[in-house]
Design an enzyme around this catalytic site. Structure first.
Site, PDB file in Angstrom:
ATOM      1  N   ASN A  28       0.809  -1.226   0.000  1.00 14.80           N
ATOM      2  CA  ASN A  28       0.000   0.000   0.000  1.00 14.80           C
ATOM      3  C   ASN A  28       0.843   1.278   0.000  1.00 14.80           C
ATOM      4  O   ASN A  28       0.471   2.269  -0.595  1.00 14.80           O
ATOM      5  CB  ASN A  28      -1.011  -0.001   1.148  1.00 14.80           C
ATOM      6  N   GLU A  82       3.587  -3.634  12.424  1.00 17.85           N
ATOM      7  CA  GLU A  82       2.617  -2.564  12.183  1.00 17.85           C
ATOM      8  C   GLU A  82       1.502  -3.198  11.378  1.00 17.85           C
ATOM      9  O   GLU A  82       1.686  -3.551  10.213  1.00 17.85           O
ATOM     10  CB  GLU A  82       3.274  -1.394  11.441  1.00 17.85           C
ATOM     11  N   GLU A 119       7.783   2.646  15.298  1.00 21.47           N
ATOM     12  CA  GLU A 119       8.699   3.021  14.230  1.00 21.47           C
ATOM     13  C   GLU A 119       8.780   4.544  14.182  1.00 21.47           C
ATOM     14  O   GLU A 119       7.989   5.256  14.783  1.00 21.47           O
ATOM     15  CB  GLU A 119       8.214   2.465  12.889  1.00 21.47           C
TER      16      GLU A 119
END
Length: 458
Positions: A131, A229, A431
């Site tokens: 994505n 994530e 992150e």
């Protein structure tokens, strides 16, 4: 040789054919990475920082080329793709600035000196999604390299081209051969081999919660370090005291950016009942007017979905013609219209599960407590927005919503200089931000005695 075709999502034409890495390819890549990492970690910090800045400069020099690749392989809007390439550049610059600031600590102890040292892990495997191929690859790669590690990047099967070009630019910048390698391939082959390889010290994975759980289980066998994530089903909470017009006009692109293929997409729109009708009146023309079409056209606001499989997944959630919806092209390409469902039950699958497409639900709430209850009523906790003019309410609700990244009167979730990550089943670890490099290090504690020995002269 195994190969994989890369399709243009807007036309369904074959853009490129790339080799698919095997288990043996992963083994060889890990061996090369380990050799390169030993040399890299021994280099002077200033030299590592300089090379990372050169890498950033190479990305900047080829920014338009990278952006055009992203348009062709991922169907991203050209403006978005330029931002993505720029984000990869900025991540490398930001990480380079941390190389010489990766400090340990001196801790007061009796009888000596105690210091901590941050040491690189070794070889890091980064498994990136389709994505946002460039930025998310850089989220793991840049700080890992800056902390003294080698990186093997496994891009998604559908979007390997920008990753392969980044690897070429790294070599052009002077990074040691083998330090940053890209291995396109299937997740259950190349990705799985990285996860299970004993020579890989850490895995960074961005993708679905389902696959993230599988990777977590496999890493547990070796107590392998892990950052995840994962999915999201983020709320967009609009209180009656907000600027309702601003909130309504900002709503479409809060979940339509990247065709809704964004784990931070605000796909649950929660609106206080007293302003619900006004909100619907304002948001309807905003959704209907979204321009969907050729991603290379600067005027386009939303492009296609990534694949036929993703298109079918999105269709399975939405009855034909349901809700408020815009238009989408017909013919070749993986198109779905912008959609806001107005009659979905709060506990329905479309209201609780990650659709990963241009679909959101709008649900009324009664009061602050009801808004918080609805916002937290999913297994996810990645992001969200709160619209209110009341500072006290903004702080109360921000404290009560169980999510890692919240915005007030805004839909902004990601900055490379602030931390990013999720609560609950949206992930593990953080992150980006000022501590990004430390996530790729081990802390070593060293105590040096200052006590005199018998042989020490007075």
């Amino acid at each position: 040789m195994h190969e994989h075709q890369v399709l243009n999502p807007a036309t369904e034409e074959v853009v490129a054919t790339v080799p698919a890495a095997t288990v043996q390819d992963v083994d060889a890549a890990v061996a090369r990475a380990a050799r390169a990492q030993a040399t890299w970690a021994a280099a002077a910090p200033a030299d590592r920082a300089r090379l990372l800045r050169r890498f950033a400069a190479q990305v900047d020099e080829h920014l338009e080329e990278l952006a055009q690749l992203e348009v062709r392989e991922a169907g991203h809007l050209i403006g978005n793709a330029r931002w993505e390439a720029g984000n990869a550049r900025d991540l490398l610059d930001f990480a380079a600035g941390g190389v010489e600031r990766l400090n340990g600590r001196q801790i007061p102890v009796p009888g000596g000196l105690n210091v901590t040292v941050l040491e690189p892990l070794g070889v890091v495997g980064v498994i990136a999604p389709w994505n946002f191929p460039m930025p998310i690859a850089a989220w793991g790669t840049a700080p890992a390299l800056a902390a003294g590690n080698a990186v093997i990047l496994k891009p998604a099967e559908t979007t390997p081209l920008t990753a392969l070009r980044l690897a070429e630019l790294a070599l052009a910048a002077g990074l040691p051969e083998g330090l940053f390698q890209v291995l396109p391939g299937a997740g259950d082959v190349a990705g799985n081999a990285l996860v299970e390889h004993p020579g890989v010290a850490k895995i960074v994975f961005t993708g679905s919660t389902r696959v993230g759980k599988q990777i977590m289980a496999k890493c547990a066998d070796r107590v392998k370090r892990l950052t995840l994530e994962l999915g999201g089903k983020s709320p967009n909470i609009v209180f009656a005291d907000a600027d309702v017009e601003a909130a309504a006009l900002a709503t479409p692109m809060s979940y339509l950016d990247n065709s809704g293929q964004d784990c931070c997409a605000r796909t649950r729109v929660l609106v206080q009942r007293s302003v619900y009708d006004r909100f619907i009146e304002l948001v309807t023309p905003a959704i209907e007017s979204v321009v969907v079409g050729d991603p290379s056209d600067e005027k386009t606001q939303m492009g296609p979905l990534i694949s036929k499989a993703q298109l079918e997944r999105v269709r399975s959630y939405v009855p034909s013609g349901a809700g408020i919806h815009g238009s989408a092209p017909e013919g070749p390409g993986f198109w779905f219209p912008p959609t806001l469902l107005t009659d979905a039950a709060p506990d329905s699958p479309v209201a609780l599960e990650e659709v990963f497409g241009p679909v959101a639900v709008v649900i009324p709430f009664e009061d602050e407590a009801d808004a918080i209850r609805l916002a937290n009523a999913t297994e996810y906790g990645l992001s969200g927005s709160i619209w209110t003019r009341d500072v006290g309410r903004a702080l109360r609700v921000s404290g009560a919503v169980r999510a890692g990244n919240l915005s007030v009167n805004s839909h902004s979730s990601v900055r490379y200089w602030t931390p990013f990550g999720g609560y609950k089943q949206s992930g593990l670890g953080r992150e980006l931000g000022p501590d990004a490099l430390t996530a790729f290090t081990e802390t070593k504690n060293v105590f040096i005695s200052t006590e005199r020995t018998d042989s020490t002269e007075a």
